[in-house]
Scaffold this motif. Sequence first.
Motif, PDB file in Angstrom:
ATOM      1  N   ARG A 550      95.277 -18.332  85.005  1.00 55.36           N
ATOM      2  CA  ARG A 550      96.618 -18.804  85.347  1.00 55.36           C
ATOM      3  C   ARG A 550      97.458 -19.049  84.110  1.00 55.36           C
ATOM      4  O   ARG A 550      98.664 -18.839  84.109  1.00 55.36           O
ATOM      5  CB  ARG A 550      96.507 -20.108  86.148  1.00 55.36           C
ATOM      6  N   LYS A 551      96.815 -19.550  83.062  1.00 57.69           N
ATOM      7  CA  LYS A 551      97.612 -19.997  81.925  1.00 57.69           C
ATOM      8  C   LYS A 551      96.808 -19.768  80.664  1.00 57.69           C
ATOM      9  O   LYS A 551      95.703 -20.272  80.507  1.00 57.69           O
ATOM     10  CB  LYS A 551      97.898 -21.503  82.097  1.00 57.69           C
ATOM     11  N   ASP A 552      97.332 -18.963  79.783  1.00 58.12           N
ATOM     12  CA  ASP A 552      96.648 -18.714  78.517  1.00 58.12           C
ATOM     13  C   ASP A 552      97.682 -18.184  77.544  1.00 58.12           C
ATOM     14  O   ASP A 552      97.868 -16.988  77.391  1.00 58.12           O
ATOM     15  CB  ASP A 552      95.520 -17.678  78.728  1.00 58.12           C
ATOM     16  N   VAL A 553      98.392 -19.111  76.939  1.00 58.82           N
ATOM     17  CA  VAL A 553      99.443 -18.668  76.027  1.00 58.82           C
ATOM     18  C   VAL A 553      99.675 -19.750  74.967  1.00 58.82           C
ATOM     19  O   VAL A 553      99.618 -20.936  75.253  1.00 58.82           O
ATOM     20  CB  VAL A 553     100.746 -18.334  76.805  1.00 58.82           C
TER      21      VAL A 553
ATOM     22  N   PHE B 370     103.665 -13.271  80.760  1.00 61.08           N
ATOM     23  CA  PHE B 370     103.941 -14.309  79.763  1.00 61.08           C
ATOM     24  C   PHE B 370     103.025 -15.524  79.929  1.00 61.08           C
ATOM     25  O   PHE B 370     102.635 -16.150  78.961  1.00 61.08           O
ATOM     26  CB  PHE B 370     105.407 -14.743  79.824  1.00 61.08           C
ATOM     27  N   SER B 371     102.673 -15.859  81.182  1.00 64.81           N
ATOM     28  CA  SER B 371     101.827 -17.041  81.421  1.00 64.81           C
ATOM     29  C   SER B 371     100.438 -16.889  80.815  1.00 64.81           C
ATOM     30  O   SER B 371      99.780 -17.869  80.517  1.00 64.81           O
ATOM     31  CB  SER B 371     101.648 -17.273  82.927  1.00 64.81           C
ATOM     32  N   VAL B 372      99.983 -15.633  80.703  1.00 61.50           N
ATOM     33  CA  VAL B 372      98.626 -15.405  80.181  1.00 61.50           C
ATOM     34  C   VAL B 372      98.710 -14.447  78.995  1.00 61.50           C
ATOM     35  O   VAL B 372      97.850 -13.592  78.788  1.00 61.50           O
ATOM     36  CB  VAL B 372      97.701 -14.835  81.287  1.00 61.50           C
ATOM     37  N   LEU B 373      99.760 -14.640  78.180  1.00 64.64           N
ATOM     38  CA  LEU B 373     100.054 -13.661  77.138  1.00 64.64           C
ATOM     39  C   LEU B 373      98.900 -13.463  76.152  1.00 64.64           C
ATOM     40  O   LEU B 373      98.657 -12.351  75.686  1.00 64.64           O
ATOM     41  CB  LEU B 373     101.327 -14.082  76.384  1.00 64.64           C
TER      42      LEU B 373
END
Lengths: 600, 385
Positions: A550-553, B370-373
């Motif tokens: 879900r989230k990796d930035v 972008f969320s998992v860039l």
Amino acid sequence: MTKTIDHIRNFSIVAHIDHGKSTLADRLIQSTGTLSEREMKEQVLDSMDIERERGITIKAQTVRLLYKAKDGKEYTLNLIDTPGHVDFAYEVSRSLAACEGSLLVVDASQGVEAQTLANVYQAIDNNHEIVPVLNKIDLPAAEPDRIRQQIEDVIGLDASDAVLVSAKTGLGIDEVLEAIVHRLPAPKGDIDQPLKALLVDSWYDAYLGVMVLVRVIDGRMKKGQRIKMMGTGAVYDIDRIGVMTPSLLLKDELMPGEIGVITASIKEVADTRVGDTITDDRKPCATALPGFKPAQPVVFCGLFPIDAADFEDLRTAMGKLRLNDASFSFEMETSAALGFGFRCGFLGLLHLEIIQERLEREFDLDLIATAPSVVYRLTLTNGDEKELHNPVDMPDVVKIDEIAEPWIRATIMTPDDYLGAILKLCQDRRGIQVDLSYVGNRAMVVYDLPLNEVVFDFYDRLKSVSKGYASFDYHLTDYKTGDLVKMQILVNAEPVDALSILVHRSQAEKRGRAMCEKLKDMIPQHMFQIPIQAAIGGKVIARETIRALRKDVTAKCYGGDVTRKRKLLEKQKEGKKRMRQFGKVEIPQEAFIAALKMND
Amino acid sequence: MPDGGFGVYVHWPFCQSKCPYCDFNSHVRHRPVDQPRFVNAFRSEAAWFARQTGGLPVQSIFFGGGTPSLMLPDTVGAIIDSIASNWTLLPDAEITLEANPSSVEASRFAGYRDAGVNRVSIGVQALNDPDLKRLGRLHNVAEARAAIAVAQRLFDRHSFDLIYARPGQTAADWERELDEACRMAGGHLSAYQLTIEPDTVFASLHAAGKLEVPPPDEAAALYELTQEVTARHDMPAYEISNHARPGHESRHNLVYWRYGRYAGLGPGAHSRIDGKGHVLGLSAERHPERWLEQVERQGVGTVFEEKLGPVEQGDEYLLMGLRLREGIDPDRYRAISGRGLDRRRVADLVENDMVEHLPSGRLRATPAGFSVLDAVIADLAADPF
């Protein structure tokens, strides 16, 4: 000067792992002056690094000791050191066949263990005279009287005159040597008969080529003699002849009762057959020795190079290892998932582990090992019989009439406290109890178990539930038909051939669930959801889902950060190299091994 | 002019106090800093770097930190002059200074303008006092508003920073706060999601279980909310965490993200300059006084130097370029890295709605991408299947 046969003693040492067999051998070598202090090192007979590190003996070694006994005469003592682990039981049996007696080494505080039993029974079967030796007598926990009684109760061997020693401190070593001379019988043989010798073992030496360990029964074996292997019919001229001290000491001939080594321009270890009878080509003996059953691989697995470019190097490396270990077999295999590799046969799981480790260490290869599998015997509906070494090759179920799997008889010895957990473990693995008896507070359980339930992680589990106190030994008994099914693992709807296993229907759901759970932990999150399923035929019996990432930035990334970010990226790229691609999913190679271990 | 342009970064490594979330190279000194001595050192480094790069046109200067608003306006002016005399400062060059919004510092804004600064970036971080306190900030919301007003009056272009996904922050709280921020903003706003960096006070608290940050699902939702609210105010993201009205993008940061060349002056500063057949990556001694001594001895504070080959440059171009809404130019990637993007990996990412091709031929991350860039970049940078 040639000594008479009366002054020869040939003996082995049988013991459970860690009971001090190798240390005792070291002491015997030392106190007979066979090696100088400078040449001496620990576990001197274990020449492979892996043997020293693990404290185990893999390959039988032999050494000739010259001992001046208290009666004033000099004796030739031939020691054949043997491996203790069940996987190498065949090495034990051939060593025992070359000797007339054994030292039975038992830890004076731990007592009789499963491997002690298995090996000592083999020695008794070989009509050995046995001298019990209680080791580690210097330790405060030593209880020689109790252990003596235990040897009598469990093995049925009179231990009243057992020799008490401490191989560590050297205490009692002279008594051992005297016992070898006076309590073990001299070999028998007739020097005037035609040559008859037992081919005990063979190995490859980088300088001398194939070396053959022999035990002369009758007649003489001489340098230059033309010999014939009675089993294979091959004829060779002896180039060199000698004894191991433990390095090779050249001699002109070997007499009856002697153990020595010959070289004879033999190309490969595979050209020699362990247990064969060697005779004089011109004047052969009338009958051959009974020989041994060849060691059969019982566990198979695929070994694949992580880097496909290493395939040829792997082939070369395996060829080199096989020069020295004819019990290890391999043939080429291709896997949709893993590319080109080899299907390899082993004597057991420890053998598998050791070969894999030697390939990785001695030849600098990175390997993936697939699920270990036993050899199944299939009877097809058309009446044909087929051996199955690899679940991937299983024919369509409609063509199979029945599947038989190998069973073993396992002997487990354990302190009473862990008995419950061990019984449960054996029951869970489809075991059938054969016997349960007590010696003091130690229990001895005998179980019949399907080998396929043992090859995965039975030994690890046993150690874990008994905190390392249980000991285990087994031998193959027979094949029995079973309700076996092929279970496939599908990752993102793609079957992963390397994870296919044959499993008993009653175990399938549990195993399938365990494998799916493991894979869920081991496969990193991807940008999409990944279903993991275990299936028999088309029917899904277990399922897990890896949720999408879900989230990796990185929130903030300015110029200064880019070096650090790049280093992280380089690590990720390295990690990806060690992953395997299945459809769109990348599976780390550790997942293959982890998926097959069960947490009962 | 190199692809992506050329800019000069100046690092002022001092702060009045260390914020618990910050892992930047910042130091607290209890005695006055000898600013003229630092000016001389900056001059030496400017001259050293100009000898390496030749007289390139400078399109931007950025004073970062630390807290550059602790510099005297004269210090700032002297450094700008030195950059202008060693390189060619373009007439429309963007000269940004990071500032804290305390009233003392805001009172220096006019001085900075007179020294040549034409843009400030204010470290507001939050628009409520309890959170400011928790973040270790020394200002309050009233001062922040005042500082923004001063900037509005003095500079055509200005920006401020916010940190979100703060401990205990709800989506509703953040929506209200961000909405207000967008209304206060000039042309530019940075909204950074709080990350727990190693070796910070927050990292210790986090490890001890005394600081909770939102789990990935909530963090992702907050990120999406940020895109929604800023879009409503016509301030879309042109970079992961940076929002601007057209023409107000930070030109200096675009040098990094377009993988241009930059000289970094000051303690701990990083540089990317052209070498012979490679790119040189340099970084300076981090400790301020040790940096000062080294520069006085050797003319430059560099302690680490790396020659970046095609693979490293390709990786850095992806790491930086894909952060931008404009994405990357695949042909430039090929030219830099010596290999094209792997077709199958790109196709898979397109299929998963992580990247998209633009009519111009550029490749960029989708909103989902972008969320998992970081994972998208790892895929594109990995060896081909």
